[in-house]
Design an enzyme around this catalytic site. Structure first.
Site, PDB file in Angstrom:
ATOM      1  N   GLY B  71      31.465  16.285  35.858  1.00 14.94           N
ATOM      2  CA  GLY B  71      31.414  14.932  34.987  1.00 14.94           C
ATOM      3  C   GLY B  71      32.669  14.210  35.152  1.00 14.94           C
ATOM      4  CB  SER B  72      36.344  15.313  35.635  1.00 16.63           C
ATOM      5  OG  SER B  72      36.217  16.046  34.357  1.00 16.63           O
ATOM      6  CG  ASN B 153      34.461  15.334  24.293  1.00 23.05           C
ATOM      7  OD1 ASN B 153      34.671  14.038  24.235  1.00 23.05           O
ATOM      8  ND2 ASN B 153      35.405  16.404  24.529  1.00 23.05           N
ATOM      9  N   GLY B 202      25.955  19.070  35.114  1.00 25.13           N
ATOM     10  CA  GLY B 202      25.022  20.035  35.165  1.00 25.13           C
ATOM     11  C   GLY B 202      25.099  21.295  33.933  1.00 25.13           C
ATOM     12  CB  THR B 239      28.963  20.758  52.917  1.00 23.62           C
ATOM     13  OG1 THR B 239      29.341  20.594  54.371  1.00 23.62           O
ATOM     14  CG2 THR B 239      27.600  21.672  53.053  1.00 23.62           C
ATOM     15  CB  CYS B 326      47.390  25.910  17.841  1.00 27.66           C
ATOM     16  SG  CYS B 326      48.785  26.115  17.023  1.00 27.66           S
TER      17      CYS B 326
END
Lengths: 150, 392
Positions: B71-72, B153, B202, B239, B326
């Site tokens: 995703g990033s 998220n 995924g 690849t 934290c």
């Protein structure tokens, strides 16, 4: 980030020693602030110059609770003057180390204890060298940046 | 001890079907899809098959799907592509929101140092909704991209993406949506959304880690972040990770096929957990009460700190996460919680629980009970809680 705690930290976090308050405490110290995510409050009971009882209340992460717990354990039963020799380094060592980003918790623990001793001295008119408590004067933000970057 | 995994927004377990779908591609059909021999052509056919299946799941054309490492990378590539195309035409303004994932926000920050102007929209306090009117008001002649996430998220809020997409399309401004948390969890049709770019990963829907995809509408600019090969029609050198791609395709199909029955169980379980946690005094739900992902529960408990909360839950066999400073490794609690308008001291006490289709009612009841106990235990030793209750 590396967030692995030692067994000692987890033990003191899951089973903290000396949790609670002392209603008729002879000295109370509170350091930290909620904005930064940790506050420690230490209560002392002193008889004939000896720390007969210590309790703490802490709002904070696992290491904040663990450092409070072990610091109270390290000073309980000691002469009050000796308490001033407690260092954050000794706290870290007793816990088998802390992750670098958590070192500030050990400083807070040291300072909470010292703030309680200072309160005891103040309440009982006991004279002391203000330099002993100079560290209590800095801001919490400084504390974080000073130790987080180590 | 029980073992209850409630951190599915972080990552999910690979589904058995997806795992099976991957196995032939490690040592059987292991060829390089770029090779001309039989081995390569078998791999190439599988790759094309996966591309078609994923495209079908999104209502896209197979040529509009580029496989990435996750995703990033997909977020970075979408923004990079639109930004470079914009800059070439003298357009260097980008609109986004305060609660985007760092894969978007950090990339935008790096573009700012290169002369781009970035407007970060605030969100509705408490719910985290981006108002389409705010997006419309932020658009300029030189806007080259709007990037708003599909679902958050941390707090699970689902944005009015179709509305935002429509208004961008009307103004002919490229629109990207980071749908990493949404794909596989809610039905998505890229045409209906009017999205020009859409990112997915995924491992958020029981597929493998290290693989994702970027949907890029036909005709929109798409530039490779990696140079060195003509893979992915020149849009991504390197690849292809075929086993992972096959696993992702299988996982996505499976998640969507099960969507109806998953929701029928998961939404009531989510709401059951929310209702139980609402019984805790001074507890608040973060995010939108209804416009939220079926798997997301996010609460703040005043007077306790999130890391302590999550480690005590871990000790009881429950995996959760927190937006406290934290756990983020920084001084500040999560930027998402702060953007909701929560004060620092309250944001420190956040707890996120994200369900999967493997979670049962018994798991939820055990978890609710454990949270009740742990919050009570931490509050009993909290000077902050003492102050809060003394003030009452």
């Amino acid at each position: 980030m590396a967030m692995t705690y030692s067994e000692q930290v987890m033990d003191h976090f899951i089973n903290p020693r000396n949790v609670g308050k002392i209603e008729d405490a002879d000295g109370v110290g509170e350091v930290g602030n909620a904005k930064c995510g940790d506050i420690m409050k230490v209560y002392l009971k002193v008889e004939d110059g000896i720390l007969t009882d210590v309790k703490f209340n802490t709002f904070g992460c696992a290491s904040a609770i663990a450092t409070s717990s072990i610091a109270t354990e390290m000073i309980k039963g000691k002469p009050i003057g000796d308490v001033l020799e407690l260092t954050n380094k000794a706290v870290v060592e007793a816990l088998g180390g802390l992750p670098p980003v958590k070192l500030h918790c050990s400083v807070l623990a040291e300072e909470a204890v010292k703030a309680a001793v200072k309160d005891y001295y103040d309440r009982h008119g006991i004279l002391y060298d203000p330099a002993l408590f100079a560290a209590l004067e800095h801001g919490d933000e400084d504390l974080h940046t000073a130790f987080v970057e180590e | 001890m029980r073992s209850i995994y409630l951190d599915n927004a972080a990552t999910t377990a690979l589904s058995p079907a997806a795992k099976q779908a991957m196995l032939p591609y490690f040592d059987g059909i292991f060829g390089n899809p770029s090779s001309l021999h039989t081995w390569g052509q078998q791999a190439s056919a599988a790759l094309q098959d996966a591309r078609e299946r994923i495209a079908l799941c999104l209502g896209a054309d197979p040529k509009e799907i580029t496989f990435t490492s996750g995703g990033s990378e997909a977020d970075n590539q979408a923004i990079f592509s639109a930004a470079m195309a914009g800059a070439a035409r003298g357009k260097q303004h980008i609109v986004s929101s305060a609660i985007e994932h760092h894969a978007v926000l950090y990339y935008l920050a790096s573009l700012q140092t290169q002369g781009f102007d970035v407007t970060i929209l605030p969100v509705e306090p408490g719910t985290g909704l981006v108002r389409p009117a705010d997006v419309a008001a932020a658009l300029r002649e030189d806007t080259c991209l709007v990037t708003i996430m599909f679902a958050n998220n941390e707090i699970g809020t689902i944005q009015p993406i179709a509305e935002i997409g429509a208004l961008c399309r009307q103004r002919k401004i490229p629109f990207h949506t980071d749908a990493v948390q949404a794909v596989g969890h809610v039905p998505i049709d890229v045409r209906a959304l009017r999205a020009d770019y859409l990112s997915l990963a995924g491992h958020k829907f029981h597929g493998p880690k290290g693989v994702g995809a970027l949907y890029c509408r036909k005709g929109m600019p798409l530039r490779s972040l990696l140079l060195g090969g003509a893979q992915e029609r020149g849009h991504r050198a390197g690849t292809e990770n075929l086993p992972a791609i096959m696993g992702m395709a299988s996982a996505l199909e499976e998640s969507l096929a099960l969507l109806g029955q998953t929701d029928a169980v998961m939404v009531p379980l989510r709401d059951r957990l929310i209702a139980r946690l609402r019984d805790i005094p001074r507890a608040r739900l973060n995010g939108h009460p209804t416009l939220r992902l079926p798997n997301n529960v996010n609460f703040c408990f005043e007077g306790v700190e999130g890391e302590a909360l999550l480690l005590l839950l871990d000790a009881q066999g429950i995996a959760a996460s927190s937006g406290s400073a934290c756990t983020s490794g920084s001084l500040d609690p999560s930027h998402v919680l702060l953007a909701l308008g929560l004060p620092h001291e309250i944001a420190h006490g956040s707890l996120r629980l994200t369900l999967s289709r493997y979670i049962t009612e018994a798991d939820i009841d055990y978890t609710a009970e454990a949270i009740l106990q742990v919050v009570e235990r931490l509050r009993a030793m909290s000077p902050v809680w003492e102050r809060i209750t003394a003030d009452r």
